[in-house]
Design an enzyme around this catalytic site. Structure first.
Site, short mmCIF file in Angstrom:
data_model
loop_
_atom_site.label_atom_id
_atom_site.label_comp_id
_atom_site.label_asym_id
_atom_site.label_seq_id
_atom_site.Cartn_x
_atom_site.Cartn_y
_atom_site.Cartn_z
N CYS A 1 10.30 1.44 1.62
CA CYS A 1 11.24 0.35 1.91
C CYS A 1 12.68 0.86 1.99
CB CYS A 1 11.11 -0.73 0.86
SG CYS A 1 11.25 -0.07 -0.80
N TRP B 1 0.79 -1.23 0.00
CA TRP B 1 0.00 0.00 0.00
C TRP B 1 0.83 1.28 0.00
CZ3 TRP B 1 1.84 2.36 4.21
CH2 TRP B 1 2.30 1.57 5.24
N ASN B 2 2.14 1.17 0.17
CA ASN B 2 2.89 2.44 0.35
C ASN B 2 3.13 3.17 -0.97
OD1 ASN B 2 4.70 0.44 -0.39
ND2 ASN B 2 6.40 1.33 0.74
N SER C 1 -5.28 -4.69 -0.06
CA SER C 1 -6.71 -4.63 0.25
C SER C 1 -7.14 -3.25 0.76
CB SER C 1 -7.06 -5.65 1.33
OG SER C 1 -6.91 -6.93 0.79
N GLU D 1 10.63 -8.23 -3.49
CA GLU D 1 11.15 -6.94 -3.02
C GLU D 1 10.60 -6.75 -1.62
OE1 GLU D 1 13.24 -5.11 -4.57
OE2 GLU D 1 13.11 -5.76 -6.65
N LEU D 2 11.47 -6.87 -0.60
CA LEU D 2 10.95 -6.99 0.77
C LEU D 2 11.37 -5.81 1.65
CD1 LEU D 2 11.68 -10.82 1.03
CD2 LEU D 2 9.62 -9.70 0.19
N GLY E 1 6.52 -6.42 -0.65
CA GLY E 1 5.81 -6.36 0.63
C GLY E 1 6.73 -6.76 1.76
N PRO F 1 -3.80 -5.83 -5.88
CA PRO F 1 -3.39 -4.65 -5.12
C PRO F 1 -3.65 -4.86 -3.63
CG PRO F 1 -5.16 -4.13 -6.71
CD PRO F 1 -5.06 -5.62 -6.60
P1 NDP Z 1 2.36 -7.15 3.09
O1 NDP Z 1 3.42 -8.16 2.88
O2 NDP Z 1 1.51 -7.28 4.28
O3 NDP Z 1 1.36 -7.09 1.85
C1 NDP Z 1 1.80 -6.92 0.53
C2 NDP Z 1 0.82 -7.58 -0.42
O4 NDP Z 1 0.84 -8.99 -0.22
C3 NDP Z 1 -0.63 -7.14 -0.20
O5 NDP Z 1 -1.29 -7.06 -1.44
C4 NDP Z 1 -1.17 -8.28 0.66
O6 NDP Z 1 -2.57 -8.40 0.60
C5 NDP Z 1 -0.48 -9.46 0.00
N1 NDP Z 1 -0.41 -10.67 0.82
C6 NDP Z 1 -0.50 -10.78 2.17
N2 NDP Z 1 -0.40 -12.09 2.53
C7 NDP Z 1 -0.22 -12.80 1.39
C8 NDP Z 1 -0.06 -14.19 1.09
N3 NDP Z 1 -0.04 -15.11 2.06
N4 NDP Z 1 0.08 -14.57 -0.18
C9 NDP Z 1 0.09 -13.65 -1.18
N5 NDP Z 1 -0.09 -12.33 -0.97
C10 NDP Z 1 -0.23 -11.90 0.30
O7 NDP Z 1 3.10 -5.73 3.05
P2 NDP Z 1 2.47 -4.30 3.33
O8 NDP Z 1 1.33 -4.05 2.42
O9 NDP Z 1 2.29 -4.15 4.80
O10 NDP Z 1 3.66 -3.35 2.82
C11 NDP Z 1 4.69 -2.89 3.62
C12 NDP Z 1 5.96 -3.71 3.40
O11 NDP Z 1 6.36 -3.66 2.05
C13 NDP Z 1 7.14 -3.20 4.20
O12 NDP Z 1 7.77 -4.26 4.84
C14 NDP Z 1 8.07 -2.62 3.13
O13 NDP Z 1 9.41 -2.61 3.48
C15 NDP Z 1 7.79 -3.49 1.96
N6 NDP Z 1 8.17 -2.83 0.73
C16 NDP Z 1 9.28 -3.25 0.04
C17 NDP Z 1 9.72 -2.59 -1.10
C18 NDP Z 1 10.92 -3.07 -1.88
O14 NDP Z 1 11.03 -2.71 -3.04
N7 NDP Z 1 11.81 -3.86 -1.31
C19 NDP Z 1 9.03 -1.41 -1.58
C20 NDP Z 1 7.87 -1.04 -0.81
C21 NDP Z 1 7.46 -1.74 0.31
P3 NDP Z 1 -3.51 -7.66 1.69
O15 NDP Z 1 -3.35 -6.20 1.46
O16 NDP Z 1 -4.84 -8.17 1.37
O17 NDP Z 1 -2.99 -8.08 3.05
#
Ligand code: NDP
Length: 477
Positions: free
Chosen positions: A280, A147-148, A174, A246-247, A224, A172
Site C-alpha cells: 500500500c 493478501w499482500n 481467501s 487501512e486502504l 484492503g 484472512p
Molecule cells: P480487498 O479489499 O479485495 O480484500 C481485503 C479483504 O477484505 C479480504 O480478506 C477480502 O476477502 C475481504 N473482503 C472483500 N469484500 C468484502 C466485504 N464486502 N466485506 C468484508 N470483507 C470483504 O483487498 P486485496 O486483498 O485485493 O488487497 C489489496 C489492497 O489492500 C490494495 O488496495 C492495497 O492498497 C490495500 N492495502 C492497504 C494497506 C494499508 O495499510 N493502507 C496495506 C496493505 C494493503 P476475499 O479475499 O475473500 O475477497
C-alpha cells in the site's frame, strides 16, 4: 496435501458445508494446500465463540494478558520457518522477506503486550464530584485482511485487540489464508481462553460481510482496497460500529535537486519494486527535479538491473512472482496506457523470458519516463512493479502534483536541506511522510491514511486506542 482448517472456539474445524479449495503457488501454479471454505453460518459460530470468551479475556488482568502475548510472540518465533515457507508458497514473496514478515509479526505481539499494561485511566476532581475515566475494551473485533502482507497486517490488529482485552474473529484473504491461519493458531496455543482467537475462511462477500453486519462484532479493523473499505463503512453505519480502515495508496516520491542521488535511487528501487509493488505504501509516482533527472534516472535503472527475479523459494531472489494473473494483467494494462499516452519505457514492461518463468505470474520491474497525470499509473493504484517518472521545476509544483490524488497514505521526500524537508512534509497530504527514508512503518508510531486511504491509525499507542472505549464514572460527594 496439506489441509488448513478454520479455528473456532479453540478447535480446528472444517466448514459446515465441507467445501474446500486448493491454494496454488503463484510462482508455478503447483498446489500448496487444501483450505476449508466457510460461509455466513461459520462466521456466526466464530462470533458467538468470541462473544462467550469476551468476559473471561477482558477481565483477565493486563499483566497476565501481557504474559500470554509474550508467550504467543515466542511461539510465533519458534514456528517462524514453517509459517514463512507457507507464506512464500501461497503469496510468492522471497523466503527472506517472508521470514522478516513473520518475525515482525511476533515483534508486534511483544510491543502490544507492554503497551496493554499502559492502558491507564484518569482521576479528575472538581468541587462537586470526583470523576474516574476508564478505557475499556470495545468488545468482539472482526479483523479483515488482504493478501499482500497477510501475517504482518493481521498482527497489527491481533496484538492491540488482545492487549486491550478484546476477543476476535479474523478473516484472512481467501487466496492466501495459510500463513495467517498458522499465525493465529500459534497465538491461540500460547494460552488464550477458547474462543478468544478465531479464524474463519471464506469469501469476503459472505464471511466478511457477516462479520461486518452481525451485531456481535463491535469493531471492524480492515485493511484492503478503498472500494471494499467504502462498502464496509456504509454497512457498519447502520449500527454506528467502530471502524478502522487501512486502504489503498498512490504514494509520491519527490527527489529534490540537493538530494543524495545514490541513496534516493536505491530507496526508490526498493520501495517501488519489493513485494512486486504490491504494497500500500509502494512508490507509485516519482517526481524528479529537472536538473538531476538524468543522473537519478540512470542510477535508478542501474539499481533495478541488479534485482534478481525468480521463485521465492530459491536463495538470493529479490523479487518473486506477482500474486495473481489479475494483478499482472492490471500492471500490463497500466504500462500500455502510459506508453500510448507518450511515456518512454526505460526498463522492463514485460514478463521475463525463460522456462523458469513460464508457469508463474512474473513481470519485470518497470521504469517509465515522461509520465504525466493523464496516465493511469499516475492516477490509479497499479499495485504492481512500475515506477513512472515525471520531472518538475519547482518544489511547489512537485507538492501540488503529489497531492493531486484521492489517496493520502504515504509520501517520500529526498533532500539534504531541512527547510525543504519541512516545507514539503508540512504540505503533503498523507498520513506518513518519509524524509530520506523509504519506509514509514515504525512499530511505535501511528500508521494510516488521509483522504481515501483510510480512517484511524494502527501501530503505536494509537493502535491500542482503536480497540478501547472511554467511560466516565462520576462519584458524588
Ligand atoms: P480487498 O479489499 O479485495 O480484500 C481485503 C479483504 O477484505 C479480504 O480478506 C477480502 O476477502 C475481504 N473482503 C472483500 N469484500 C468484502 C466485504 N464486502 N466485506 C468484508 N470483507 C470483504 O483487498 P486485496 O486483498 O485485493 O488487497 C489489496 C489492497 O489492500 C490494495 O488496495 C492495497 O492498497 C490495500 N492495502 C492497504 C494497506 C494499508 O495499510 N493502507 C496495506 C496493505 C494493503 P476475499 O479475499 O475473500 O475477497
Amino acid at each position: 496435501m496439506r489441509q488448513s482448517q478454520m479455528l473456532i472456539n479453540g478447535e480446528q474445524v472444517a466448514s459446515l458445508s465441507g467445501k474446500v479449495e486448493v491454494i496454488k503457488n503463484p510462482a508455478n501454479q503447483e498446489p500448496v494446500a487444501e483450505v476449508s471454505v466457510g460461509g455466513r453460518e461459520d462466521a456466526r459460530l466464530a462470533l458467538q465463540a468470541a462473544e462467550q470468551a469476551f468476559p473471561v479475556w477482558s477481565e483477565t488482568p493486563s499483566q497476565k494478558r501481557a504474559k500470554i502475548l509474550h508467550a504467543a510472540a515466542d511461539l510465533v518465533r519458534t514456528r517462524a520457518e514453517e509459517i514463512a515457507r507457507l507464506l512464500t508458497l501461497e503469496q510468492g514473496k522471497p523466503l527472506k522477506n517472508a521470514r522478516m514478515e513473520v518475525l515482525s509479526a511476533a515483534d508486534a505481539l511483544d510491543y502490544y503486550a507492554e503497551e496493554g499494561k499502559r492502558n491507564f485511566g484518569e482521576w479528575i476532581t472538581s468541587s462537586q464530584s470526583r470523576s474516574i475515566v476508564l478505557r475499556q475494551p470495545v468488545g468482539v473485533a472482526a479483523l479483515i485482511t488482504p493478501w499482500n502482507f497477510p501475517v504482518d497486517l493481521l498482527a497489527w490488529k491481533v496484538g492491540p485487540a488482545l492487549a486491550a482485552g478484546c476477543t476476535f474473529v479474523a478473516k484472512p484473504p481467501s487466496a492466501a489464508p495459510l500463513a495467517a491461519t498458522e499465525f493465529v493458531r500459534a497465538v491461540n496455543d500460547a494460552g488464550l481462553p477458547p474462543g478468544a482467537a478465531n479464524v474463519v475462511h471464506g469469501p469476503g462477500g459472505e464471511v466478511g460481510a457477516e462479520l461486518v453486519e452481525n451485531p456481535i462484532s463491535r469493531k471492524i479493523a480492515f485493511t484492503g482496497e478503498t472500494k471494499t473499505g467504502r462498502w464496509i463503512m456504509a454497512h457498519a453505519a447502520g449500527q454506528i460500529k467502530r471502524i478502522s480502515l487501512e486502504l489503498g495508496g498512490q504514494s509520491p516520491f519527490i527527489v529534490c535537486p540537493d538530494a543524495d542521488l545514490e541513496k534516493a535511487a536505491a530507496a526508490c528501487a526498493q520501495r517501488a519494486f519489493s513485494n512486486m509493488g504490491q504494497i500500500c505504501m509502494s512508490v507509485n509516482r516519482v517526481y524528479v527535479a529537472d536538473e538531476v533527472a538524468e543522473e537519478f534516472t540512470e542510477k535508478l535503472v542501474q539499481r533495478t538491473e541488479q534485482l534478481r527475479i525468480g521463485n521465492g523459494m530459491e536463495p538470493d531472489v529479490d523479487l518473486g512472482p506477482m500474486f495473481s494473473e489479475a494483478m499482472r494483467e492490471k500492471t500490463r494494462e497500466h504500462v500500455a496506457d502510459a506508453l500510448a499516452r507518450g511515456a518512454e519505457l526505460l526498463y522492463g514492461g514485460r514478463e521475463p523470458e525463460g522456462a523458469a518463468f513460464a508457469r508463474g505470474f512474473f513481470f519485470l520491474p518497470t521504469i517509465l519516463s515522461g509520465a504525466d497525470h493523464s496516465m493511469k499509473v499516475m492516477r490509479e493504484e497499479t499495485f504492481g512493479p512500475v515506477a513512472p517518472i515525471m520531472q518538475f521545476k519547482k518544489l511547489e509544483e512537485a507538492v501540488f502534483l503529489a497531492n493531486d490524488t484521492e489517496y493520502g497514505l504515504a509520501a517520500y521526500v529526498f533532500t539534504s536541506d531541512l527547510k525543504t524537508a519541512l516545507y514539503a512534509s508540512e504540505r503533503l497530504e498523507a498520513g506518513s511522510i518519509g524524509v530520506n527514508v523509504n519506509s514509514v512503518v515504525d512499530m511505535q508510531a501511528p500508521f494510516g491514511g488521509w483522504k481515501q486511504s483510510g480512517l484511524g491509525r494502527e501501530l503505536g499507542h494509537h493502535g491500542l486506542e482503536a480497540y478501547l472505549e472511554t467511560k466516565h464514572i462520576r462519584l458524588g460527594n
